[in-house]
Write a protein that holds these residues in place. Structure first.
Motif, PDB file in Angstrom:
ATOM      1  N   THR A   1      -7.051   1.988   1.653  1.00 28.48           N
ATOM      2  CA  THR A   1      -6.101   1.619   0.600  1.00 28.48           C
ATOM      3  C   THR A   1      -4.875   1.014   1.264  1.00 28.48           C
ATOM      4  O   THR A   1      -4.343   1.558   2.226  1.00 28.48           O
ATOM      5  CB  THR A   1      -5.691   2.853  -0.228  1.00 28.48           C
ATOM      6  OG1 THR A   1      -6.856   3.411  -0.828  1.00 28.48           O
ATOM      7  CG2 THR A   1      -4.696   2.488  -1.310  1.00 28.48           C
TER       8      THR A   1
ATOM      9  N   LEU B   1      -1.018  -1.212  -5.248  1.00 29.21           N
ATOM     10  CA  LEU B   1      -2.059  -0.792  -4.314  1.00 29.21           C
ATOM     11  C   LEU B   1      -3.304  -1.644  -4.466  1.00 29.21           C
ATOM     12  O   LEU B   1      -3.587  -2.177  -5.540  1.00 29.21           O
ATOM     13  CB  LEU B   1      -2.454   0.668  -4.578  1.00 29.21           C
ATOM     14  CG  LEU B   1      -1.376   1.738  -4.441  1.00 29.21           C
ATOM     15  CD1 LEU B   1      -1.904   3.075  -4.903  1.00 29.21           C
ATOM     16  CD2 LEU B   1      -0.884   1.804  -3.018  1.00 29.21           C
ATOM     17  N   LYS B   2      -4.056  -1.716  -3.394  1.00 31.78           N
ATOM     18  CA  LYS B   2      -5.390  -2.305  -3.397  1.00 31.78           C
ATOM     19  C   LYS B   2      -6.305  -1.186  -2.899  1.00 31.78           C
ATOM     20  O   LYS B   2      -6.263  -0.808  -1.741  1.00 31.78           O
ATOM     21  CB  LYS B   2      -5.439  -3.519  -2.459  1.00 31.78           C
ATOM     22  CG  LYS B   2      -6.719  -4.257  -2.472  1.00 31.78           C
ATOM     23  CD  LYS B   2      -6.634  -5.406  -3.446  1.00 31.78           C
ATOM     24  CE  LYS B   2      -7.887  -6.239  -3.291  1.00 31.78           C
ATOM     25  NZ  LYS B   2      -7.935  -7.308  -4.209  1.00 31.78           N
ATOM     26  N   ALA B   3      -7.101  -0.608  -3.835  1.00 32.79           N
ATOM     27  CA  ALA B   3      -7.965   0.528  -3.514  1.00 32.79           C
ATOM     28  C   ALA B   3      -9.370   0.271  -4.024  1.00 32.79           C
ATOM     29  O   ALA B   3      -9.546  -0.001  -5.209  1.00 32.79           O
ATOM     30  CB  ALA B   3      -7.412   1.812  -4.124  1.00 32.79           C
TER      31      ALA B   3
ATOM     32  N   LEU C   1      -3.040   9.203  -4.826  1.00 29.55           N
ATOM     33  CA  LEU C   1      -4.015   8.713  -5.797  1.00 29.55           C
ATOM     34  C   LEU C   1      -4.705   9.932  -6.381  1.00 29.55           C
ATOM     35  O   LEU C   1      -5.123  10.829  -5.638  1.00 29.55           O
ATOM     36  CB  LEU C   1      -5.052   7.814  -5.127  1.00 29.55           C
ATOM     37  CG  LEU C   1      -4.568   6.443  -4.670  1.00 29.55           C
ATOM     38  CD1 LEU C   1      -5.666   5.728  -3.896  1.00 29.55           C
ATOM     39  CD2 LEU C   1      -4.138   5.619  -5.852  1.00 29.55           C
TER      40      LEU C   1
ATOM     41  N   PRO D   1      -6.927   8.171   0.353  1.00 30.66           N
ATOM     42  CA  PRO D   1      -6.618   6.741   0.294  1.00 30.66           C
ATOM     43  C   PRO D   1      -7.263   5.919   1.416  1.00 30.66           C
ATOM     44  O   PRO D   1      -6.628   5.013   1.960  1.00 30.66           O
ATOM     45  CB  PRO D   1      -5.093   6.727   0.401  1.00 30.66           C
ATOM     46  CG  PRO D   1      -4.773   7.909   1.255  1.00 30.66           C
ATOM     47  CD  PRO D   1      -5.808   8.948   0.882  1.00 30.66           C
TER      48      PRO D   1
END
Length: 184
Positions: free
Chosen positions: A85, A127-129, A72, A82
């Protein structure tokens, strides 16, 4: 009739300007160097991979023989840790087989273990961040892998520095279609 033609010509000439304005940055902001969401960036990637825009962040994909590393990045190409994440990578192989592999945080990046003897064509990172969903599509990975071998004696390059554009003869960029220019 003459006025209609003038209005049509004016509209057609203004169209490219309005399209460029749709991706303009905020006033007083530093120029960023990318074309549009999800497209390859004109600037270099800090880890030697391919960079795509994903929301307010960037995702860099680096291929290794048995795994993919996903970084990222912020707007200044600095690596973002991350922490918390989660995500996965959907893989499409050169044999047209698909699979999904989980991403595991490891230090400053995420890692996806590739199935044995995988030759990738496309990877879609999800991704879920920070409570936000991010996604980026990386295509023609099989061509990007072969590109460095061609680039060794390359005398021509895309002026936009597109991945895989290096050539030993004049022509067009395979990604953006611009004419290749002679390297200095």
């Amino acid at each position: 009739m003459k006025i209609s033609r003038i209005l049509l010509a004016t509209t057609l000439l203004a169209a490219p300007l309005s399209l460029a304005a749709q991706h303009a940055h905020k006033p007083n902001a530093a120029p960023h160097g990318h074309k549009a969401a999800g497209e390859t960036h004109a600037h270099k990637s800090p880890h030697g991979g391919i960079v795509r825009t994903a929301g307010t962040l960037h995702i860099e994909l680096v291929q290794h023989p048995t795994e993919l590393h996903v970084y990222l990045l912020d707007a200044k190409e600095a690596t973002v840790t991350p922490a918390r994440t989660t995500g996965s990578v959907m893989l499409l192989t050169t044999a047209n087989k698909t699979s999904t592999v989980a991403l595991t945080p490891t230090g400053d990046h995420l890692v996806a273990k590739l199935p044995a003897e995988t030759s990738l064509r496309t990877a879609i990172v999800n991704l879920k961040a920070g409570g936000k969903s991010l996604s980026a599509r990386f295509e023609k990975l099989d061509a990007a892998k072969a590109a460095p071998a061609k680039a060794v004696g390359a005398a021509y390059m895309c002026p936009m520095q597109c991945e895989g554009s290096a050539s030993d003869k004049p022509g067009s960029c395979p990604k953006c279609g611009m004419a290749l220019v002679k390297k200095p």
